[in-house]
Design a protein around this motif. Structure first.
Motif, PDB file in Angstrom:
ATOM      1  N   ASP A  22       3.943   5.063  17.789  1.00 22.56           N
ATOM      2  CA  ASP A  22       3.193   5.078  16.543  1.00 22.56           C
ATOM      3  C   ASP A  22       2.140   6.170  16.688  1.00 22.56           C
ATOM      4  OD1 ASP A  22       1.609   4.818  14.360  1.00 22.56           O
ATOM      5  OD2 ASP A  22       1.204   2.682  14.578  1.00 22.56           O
ATOM      6  N   ASN A  24       0.767   7.659  14.157  1.00 22.28           N
ATOM      7  CA  ASN A  24       0.178   7.724  12.822  1.00 22.28           C
ATOM      8  C   ASN A  24      -1.344   7.822  12.979  1.00 22.28           C
ATOM      9  OD1 ASN A  24      -0.302   7.458  10.083  1.00 22.28           O
ATOM     10  ND2 ASN A  24      -0.083   5.220  10.101  1.00 22.28           N
ATOM     11  N   HIS A  60       6.414   7.820  12.682  1.00 19.11           N
ATOM     12  CA  HIS A  60       6.071   8.104  11.294  1.00 19.11           C
ATOM     13  C   HIS A  60       4.635   8.612  11.277  1.00 19.11           C
ATOM     14  CE1 HIS A  60       4.004   4.303  11.870  1.00 19.11           C
ATOM     15  NE2 HIS A  60       3.316   4.545  10.767  1.00 19.11           N
ATOM     16  N   ARG A  63       2.355   7.591   4.676  1.00 18.51           N
ATOM     17  CA  ARG A  63       3.389   6.953   3.851  1.00 18.51           C
ATOM     18  C   ARG A  63       4.011   7.944   2.877  1.00 18.51           C
ATOM     19  NH1 ARG A  63       0.590   1.021   2.553  1.00 18.51           N
ATOM     20  NH2 ARG A  63       0.948   0.143   4.621  1.00 18.51           N
ATOM     21  N   ARG A 119       9.609   9.153   8.238  1.00 13.24           N
ATOM     22  CA  ARG A 119       9.554   8.716   6.832  1.00 13.24           C
ATOM     23  C   ARG A 119       9.818   9.854   5.842  1.00 13.24           C
ATOM     24  NH1 ARG A 119       4.599   4.228   6.935  1.00 13.24           N
ATOM     25  NH2 ARG A 119       5.632   2.794   8.390  1.00 13.24           N
ATOM     26  N   ARG A 156       7.206  -3.972  11.037  1.00 12.56           N
ATOM     27  CA  ARG A 156       8.029  -3.353   9.995  1.00 12.56           C
ATOM     28  C   ARG A 156       9.500  -3.412  10.388  1.00 12.56           C
ATOM     29  NH1 ARG A 156       4.136  -3.630   6.535  1.00 12.56           N
ATOM     30  NH2 ARG A 156       2.409  -2.180   6.784  1.00 12.56           N
ATOM     31  N   LYS A 202      -5.743  -1.500   3.032  1.00 13.17           N
ATOM     32  CA  LYS A 202      -4.380  -1.983   2.767  1.00 13.17           C
ATOM     33  C   LYS A 202      -4.478  -3.436   2.276  1.00 13.17           C
ATOM     34  CE  LYS A 202      -2.140   1.045   6.152  1.00 13.17           C
ATOM     35  NZ  LYS A 202      -1.498   1.148   7.472  1.00 13.17           N
ATOM     36  N   GLY A 383      -3.131  -2.704  13.409  1.00 10.87           N
ATOM     37  CA  GLY A 383      -3.930  -3.589  12.566  1.00 10.87           C
ATOM     38  C   GLY A 383      -3.044  -4.658  11.945  1.00 10.87           C
ATOM     39  N   GLY A 384      -2.175  -4.221  11.025  1.00  9.96           N
ATOM     40  CA  GLY A 384      -1.254  -5.161  10.385  1.00  9.96           C
ATOM     41  C   GLY A 384      -0.391  -5.866  11.418  1.00  9.96           C
TER      42      GLY A 384
HETATM   43  O1  LIG Z   1      -1.396   2.498  10.704  1.00  9.24           O
HETATM   44  C1  LIG Z   1      -0.623   1.563  10.858  1.00  9.24           C
HETATM   45  O2  LIG Z   1      -0.960   0.271  10.625  1.00  9.24           O
HETATM   46  P1  LIG Z   1      -2.471  -0.311  10.521  1.00  9.24           P
HETATM   47  O3  LIG Z   1      -3.223   0.490   9.458  1.00  9.24           O
HETATM   48  O4  LIG Z   1      -2.245  -1.731  10.076  1.00  9.24           O
HETATM   49  O5  LIG Z   1      -3.095  -0.219  11.884  1.00  9.24           O
HETATM   50  C2  LIG Z   1       0.780   1.742  11.381  1.00  9.24           C
HETATM   51  O6  LIG Z   1       1.019   3.099  11.730  1.00  9.24           O
HETATM   52  C3  LIG Z   1       1.801   1.230  10.373  1.00  9.24           C
HETATM   53  O7  LIG Z   1       1.759   2.017   9.216  1.00  9.24           O
HETATM   54  P2  LIG Z   1       2.246   1.391   7.819  1.00  9.24           P
HETATM   55  O8  LIG Z   1       1.253   0.301   7.442  1.00  9.24           O
HETATM   56  O9  LIG Z   1       2.238   2.544   6.842  1.00  9.24           O
HETATM   57  O10 LIG Z   1       3.641   0.830   8.043  1.00  9.24           O
END
Ligand SMILES: O=C(OP(=O)(O)O)[C@H](O)COP(=O)(O)O
Ligand SMILES: Nc1ncnc2c1ncn2[C@@H]1O[C@H](COP(=O)(O)OP(=O)(O)O)[C@@H](O)[C@H]1O
Length: 404
Positions: A22, A24, A60, A63, A119, A156, A202, A383-384
């Motif tokens: 990850d 991201n 990824h 988004r 993505r 996911r 989110k 996080g999620g």
């Molecule tokens: O940043 C992320 O999650 P997070 O903001 O819950 O920590 C992950 O890379 C998952 O990304 P996504 O919530 O677009 O699937």
């Protein structure tokens, strides 16, 4: 059953190993502003490189909607990874096309390549399992084995997380193992009082976890973007602040259930309201139950919890024995709206038991505010993913690696 380990994959020397990370990370004008998730990926990548594997990194970023979008390119991430490894990192400008095939073919033993954002391909996040499988099959042509190490994305059911791990011999990397070890301690028998702090942007993702957290926690503190849906559910005005209008009844249900269970849901009593979404926007502190309209008819925008709330949250966090925090309390990227996040971060450093901060932006926030990872019990990259783990939910990206 425990997670399958890299050792279960046998001798990886000279073999092509796809590593789902990850990566991201936050970017500003194409520059990585927090490299925490890249650093967290290094132990697994280094272990594989030292064994002489040919390492193919996939991830990824953001988004994007299933098509190439330069703003979400992994190129700057590959550059930063190369700096951190102190070694060249090849970059493929597509994910399963000619550039990716060339990059993988060109790998020497102990070499590493990063493929472009997963993505950018609709198959990665498709709701259709056959489409996800087709994309996973295309990715699988680049590997003899797969190591899953992107903890932030294990919640996911996406092609590179789930189907790919079923298609190739697969195992968990050391980041996923370390994360599940710590979070397991929070799920099994958290020492009480146990407090969860929720914020961030989110909102729809995170409102859903509340139903499952209520039976587990003693206190739930609500800040960040989601606080306005709670205020609106109580009948208050929220101006132009983030709002999930279709969730008002659900949130009313949470408030009623919390009362019945004796769980404290703590909502802000004051909010920092700005005229617009900008670092230099004029702003003022307003009572949460009487958010005024902005000037000239414009609606005010709640961008942080107010100082009274920040002090209360800090007190409740510091007096808890176990705390999990996900989601900044405000738009911490703008100094004028970072006060709530700073107060909660500082209080978390004083927790006597286990204080965990989780989430890409939450971890970036505490580092940006001058805290180090050592100030906390644990800094999670997800996080999620952490929240769903704490709910006791079965996560597809872990189940597929043998976790039960
Ligand atoms: O940043 C992320 O999650 P997070 O903001 O819950 O920590 C992950 O890379 C998952 O990304 P996504 O919530 O677009 O699937
Ligand atoms: N009141 C608010 N309005 C808009 N955005 C907010 C608000 N509070 C926090 N945020 C934003 O939430 C973002 C982080 O949210 P999220 O991605 O859910 O966290 P994480 O990555 O830690 O799970 C930050 O960029 C922050 O600016």
């Amino acid at each position: 059953m425990a997670l399958r380990t890299i050792e279960s994959l046998g001798d990886l020397s000279g073999r092509r190993v796809i590593v789902r990370c990850d990566l991201n990370v936050p970017l500003t004008d194409g520059v990585v502003t927090d490299d925490g998730r890249i650093r967290a990926s290094l132990p697994t990548l280094n272990a594989l490189l030292h064994r002489g594997a040919k390492v193919v990194v996939i991830s990824h970023l953001g988004r994007p909607e299933g098509a190439p979008d330069e703003r979400y390119s992994l190129r700057p991430v590959a550059q930063r990874l190369s700096e951190l490894l102190g070694a060249p990192v090849a970059f493929a400008s597509d994910t399963v096309g000619a550039s990716a095939a060339d990059a993988v073919r060109g790998l020497a033993d102990g070499g590493i390549a990063v493929l472009e954002n997963l993505r950018f391909n609709p198959g990665e996040t498709s709701k259709d399992a056959a489409e996800r499988q087709a994309f996973a099959d295309a990715l699988a042509t680049f590997g003899d084995a797969m190591v899953s190490d992107g903890f932030g994305v294990v919640h996911r059911k996406q092609a590179s997380v789930y189907e790919l791990a079923q298609t190739l011999p697969s195992a968990a990397g050391s980041l996923i193992s370390a994360e599940t070890d710590v979070l397991d301690r929070l799920t099994e028998r958290p020492e009480r009082p146990y407090t969860v702090v929720l914020g961030g942007s989110k909102v729809s993702d995170k409102l859903g976890v509340i139903a499952h957290l209520l039976p587990r926690v003693d206190r739930l503190l609500i800040g960040g973007g989601m606080l306005f849906t709670f205020l609106a559910a109580q009948g208050h005005k929220v101006g132009a602040s983030l709002l999930e209008a279709d969730q008002l009844d659900t949130v009313r249900g949470y408030l009623a259930e919390a009362e019945q269970r004796g769980v404290q849901i703590v909502l802000p009593t004051d909010v920092v309201v700005a005229e617009r979404f900008a670092a230099d926007a004029p702003h003022s502190v307003q009572r949460a139950d009487a958010l005024e309209e902005g000037p000239a008819g414009a609606s005010g925008l709640g961008l942080d919890i107010g100082p009274e709330t920040a002090a209360r949250f800090a007190e409740l966090v510091a007096s808890s024995t176990t705390v999990f925090w996900n989601g900044p309390m405000g738009v911490f990227e703008f100094p004028a709206f970072a006060g709530g996040t700073r107060a909660v971060a500082e209080a978390l450093t004083r927790v006597s038991g286990l204080g965990v901060v989780g989430g890409g932006d939450s971890a970036a926030a505490v580092r940006a505010l001058g805290f180090t990872d050592d100030d906390f019990g644990h800094v999670s990259t997800g996080g999620g993913a952490s929240l769903e783990f704490l709910e006791g939910k079965k996560l597809p990206g872990l189940e597929v690696l043998g976790w039960q």
